[in-house]
Structures are given as C-alpha cells and as structure tokens.
Design a protein around this motif. Structure first.
Motif, PDB file in Angstrom:
ATOM      1  N   THR A  51       0.838  -1.203   0.000  1.00  9.48           N
ATOM      2  CA  THR A  51       0.000   0.000   0.000  1.00  9.48           C
ATOM      3  C   THR A  51       0.872   1.251   0.000  1.00  9.48           C
ATOM      4  O   THR A  51       0.583   2.226  -0.712  1.00  9.48           O
ATOM      5  CB  THR A  51      -0.924  -0.002   1.244  1.00  9.48           C
ATOM      6  OG1 THR A  51      -1.782  -1.139   1.138  1.00  9.48           O
ATOM      7  CG2 THR A  51      -1.763   1.252   1.334  1.00  9.48           C
ATOM      8  N   GLU A  98      -7.505   0.472  -0.863  1.00 10.47           N
ATOM      9  CA  GLU A  98      -7.747  -0.723  -0.065  1.00 10.47           C
ATOM     10  C   GLU A  98      -9.018  -0.501   0.754  1.00 10.47           C
ATOM     11  O   GLU A  98      -9.253   0.595   1.233  1.00 10.47           O
ATOM     12  CB  GLU A  98      -6.552  -0.836   0.883  1.00 10.47           C
ATOM     13  CG  GLU A  98      -6.368  -2.107   1.611  1.00 10.47           C
ATOM     14  CD  GLU A  98      -5.023  -2.061   2.358  1.00 10.47           C
ATOM     15  OE1 GLU A  98      -4.471  -3.130   2.569  1.00 10.47           O
ATOM     16  OE2 GLU A  98      -4.531  -0.967   2.708  1.00 10.47           O
ATOM     17  N   ASP A 175      -5.563  -1.475  -5.043  1.00 12.53           N
ATOM     18  CA  ASP A 175      -4.977  -1.985  -3.808  1.00 12.53           C
ATOM     19  C   ASP A 175      -5.826  -3.097  -3.206  1.00 12.53           C
ATOM     20  O   ASP A 175      -6.946  -2.859  -2.776  1.00 12.53           O
ATOM     21  CB  ASP A 175      -4.811  -0.831  -2.804  1.00 12.53           C
ATOM     22  CG  ASP A 175      -3.850  -1.204  -1.675  1.00 12.53           C
ATOM     23  OD1 ASP A 175      -3.361  -2.351  -1.649  1.00 12.53           O
ATOM     24  OD2 ASP A 175      -3.573  -0.334  -0.828  1.00 12.53           O
ATOM     25  N   GLU A 176      -5.272  -4.305  -3.196  1.00  9.60           N
ATOM     26  CA  GLU A 176      -5.859  -5.455  -2.513  1.00  9.60           C
ATOM     27  C   GLU A 176      -7.331  -5.696  -2.873  1.00  9.60           C
ATOM     28  O   GLU A 176      -8.194  -5.699  -2.000  1.00  9.60           O
ATOM     29  CB  GLU A 176      -5.750  -5.212  -1.006  1.00  9.60           C
ATOM     30  CG  GLU A 176      -5.620  -6.461  -0.172  1.00  9.60           C
ATOM     31  CD  GLU A 176      -4.182  -6.950  -0.042  1.00  9.60           C
ATOM     32  OE1 GLU A 176      -3.975  -8.124  -0.393  1.00  9.60           O
ATOM     33  OE2 GLU A 176      -3.294  -6.192   0.359  1.00  9.60           O
TER      34      GLU A 176
HETATM   35 MG   LIG Z   1      -2.010  -2.863   2.050  1.00  8.31          MG
END
Ligand SMILES: [Mg+2]
Ligand SMILES: Nc1ncnc2c1ncn2[C@@H]1O[C@H](COP(=O)(O)OP(=O)(O)OP(=O)(O)O)[C@@H](O)[C@H]1O
Length: 273
Positions: A51, A98, A175-176
């Motif tokens: 991140t 995220e 992100d993720e």
């Molecule tokens: Mg992360």
C-alpha cells in the motif's frame, strides 16, 4: 497476447525510499516498471509495503505523515511527485484504495458518476461510459439504485473499480481487490480486471496478498518483503518458481515464511553439507 518487451514504460519507480513520521523507514529502495497495457502485480504479506508503494506513486502519503525521502517516480518520463491526486487523475492515473471507499449514502449509480467529475466531455459521453461500466459489472446495473452502504463487500469493490473507470484512466492502481471477499468473488473481480485490461487497454498496477490469484491474471510480478523487492519476473515464471510455490502459493502447512529465511537456511544447509 500482451508482450511487455514491446510496450512503452508508463510508470517507472526508481529506488524509492519512504519514511513515516520522520523515523519509520518502510520502503528501502523500491524500483519497478509498469508497461503500457499490462497487468503488473506487487505481491507480499501483511506490512510488506504494498500500500505504501501505491500511495507513494499517487501522492497520498502526506495525509499519513509519510514522505518519499529518496528516489524518483515518473509517468511517461515526467516526474509526478508534485502532482496532487486530482492532477494525477487528469494525467490518467487513478487509485482504488484498499477497503473500497464508496460514498455510503449515495446510490451505486451516483457513486459511479462522481468518478466522472474531472471530465469535461459532456453528459452523452458520460452516459455511454456508464453503460460500459455496467457491461463489465452487470451486478452494478442491477444494484444501481441501491444505497452503496447497503451493498455487499463484493459489490462495493466493484463500485469502487467502476467509479475509477468512469474517469477513463490510462492506469489504475488497485490496492488489494481480494480483501475480505469469498474465493469465487475474488475470481470474478480478477476476471473483470482482465476483461477491462483487454477490452479498454487499461494498464493495471495491483497490490495483492493473494499471490495465487494475482499470478494467474497478472503478466508480471514483484515480490515485496519488508520494504524490499526480493524477486520479480513474468508471472508464468514466478508461478513455477519453487520458492514462490513453497512460500507464497500456500503449499506448506507451516504458513508463510520469508524468502530471507529460506535463503539463509539454504546457506546453512550448504555449509553443513
Ligand atoms: Mg495494504
Ligand atoms: N501511517 C503510517 N505510519 C507509520 N507506519 C505505517 C503507516 N502506514 C503503514 N505503516 C507501516 O508500514 C509498513 C508497510 O505497510 P503497508 O500498509 O504499506 O503494507 P501492505 O503490504 O500494504 O500490508 P497489507 O497487506 O496488510 O495491506 C507496515 O509495517 C506498517 O505498519
């Protein structure tokens, strides 16, 4: 078939170091390249720095008391470190955070429309892109009048991705995307990433703990551990690499160890032999 060698480099991260709160060194010299039209994955466990890497690129570190203290980041050859996130969106780079941040009180469709705020090409084009998003995410079409806060985790991830698409980006930092989702939904999300990549030519840089799924959809991967890249290569090669198999593809029951543990263990073994 996507061929990274023949594509221009869109994003280049060169030896970047990030420090939080003036003292906590988190990224210790990260370098990576993202070719146009590809899906590039940054892989690694909790706290590896995935991140932080994405936030360094999109200039979102300041609000976290983080700072790039070394190295450079460029997009199409221009330094982008002074651009704020809105200016970056105008350049074609957008981040999907995220934990999928939708505006909970707005409907799904209103959320999608907020993604088009930087555009000046009129409502007909925006309507057309809304249809394009609904074609990629049929579930969002069904849920378009629902308040985003009441939709499921998977639908919120789709909503966040769809909103990013509404800015007509050249590159999406994702992100993720698998976070907190059931395996079947994770697969579906990645299938959509692939479809958008192929259909719109959108470039993706995604951060994932789920190495298994990411390496099946990405073209190239970087494995991050403790703020350093410990390995990188075409996804197909990483999938076949014995260390990646053992330590990242869930083929050992002791859970994930670190690459550095393996290496020093091997060294010790050689020493003993
Ligand atoms: Mg992360
Ligand atoms: N705002 C902050 N202040 C201080 N330390 C931070 C901050 N944000 C992250 N860190 C630290 O930086 C390291 C990397 O965090 P980061 O969130 O980039 O990892 P990650 O790879 O994305 O992990 P995850 O898979 O859990 O999302 C961690 O040790 C984390 O504790």
């Amino acid at each position: 078939m996507f061929d990274a060698e023949r594509q221009e480099t869109l994003l280049e991260v060169n030896n970047v170091e990030v420090i939080y709160n003036h003292v906590i060194l988190v990224l210790k010299g990260i370098s990576l390249k993202v070719p146009k039209g590809g899906i590039t994955a940054i892989l690694g466990g909790n706290g590896a720095g995935k991140t932080t890497t994405l936030k360094a690129i999109s200039n979102l570190l300041a609000s976290e008391r983080g700072e790039v203290t070394k190295g450079s980041i460029s997009y199409r050859g221009d330094r982008i470190s002074d651009l704020n996130p809105a200016a970056l969106v105008k350049r074609g780079v957008i981040q999907v955070m995220e934990g999928r941040r939708c505006f909970e009180h707005l409907t799904v469709e209103e959320n999608l429309l907020t993604g088009a705020y930087t555009r000046g090409d009129g409502s007909a084009a925006i309507r057309r892109d809304l249809e394009m998003v609904y074609d990629y995410f049929p579930r969002l079409r069904e849920r378009r009048r629902s308040q985003a806060g009441y939709t499921s985790g998977g639908e919120q991830q789709m909503c966040a991705m769809g909103r990013a698409l509404m800015s007509r980006p050249e590159m999406i930092l994702l992100d993720e995307p698998s976070m907190g989702l059931a395996p079947q939904l994770v697969e579906q999300i990645f299938q959509i990433v692939k479809a958008v990549n192929e259909g719109e030519g959108t470039t993706f840089l995604l951060a994932e703990q789920n190495t298994n799924v990411a390496l099946r959809y990405a073209h190239y991967g970087y494995i991050l551990e403790n703020g350093r890249i410990v390995m990188d290569g075409p996804a197909a090669q990483l999938r076949e690499n014995p260390d990646v198999k053992e330590f990242y593809l869930g083929m050992s029951d002791e859970g994930r160890k670190s690459f550095r543990d393996v290496r020093s263990y091997r060294r010790r073994k050689r020493w003993l032999a």
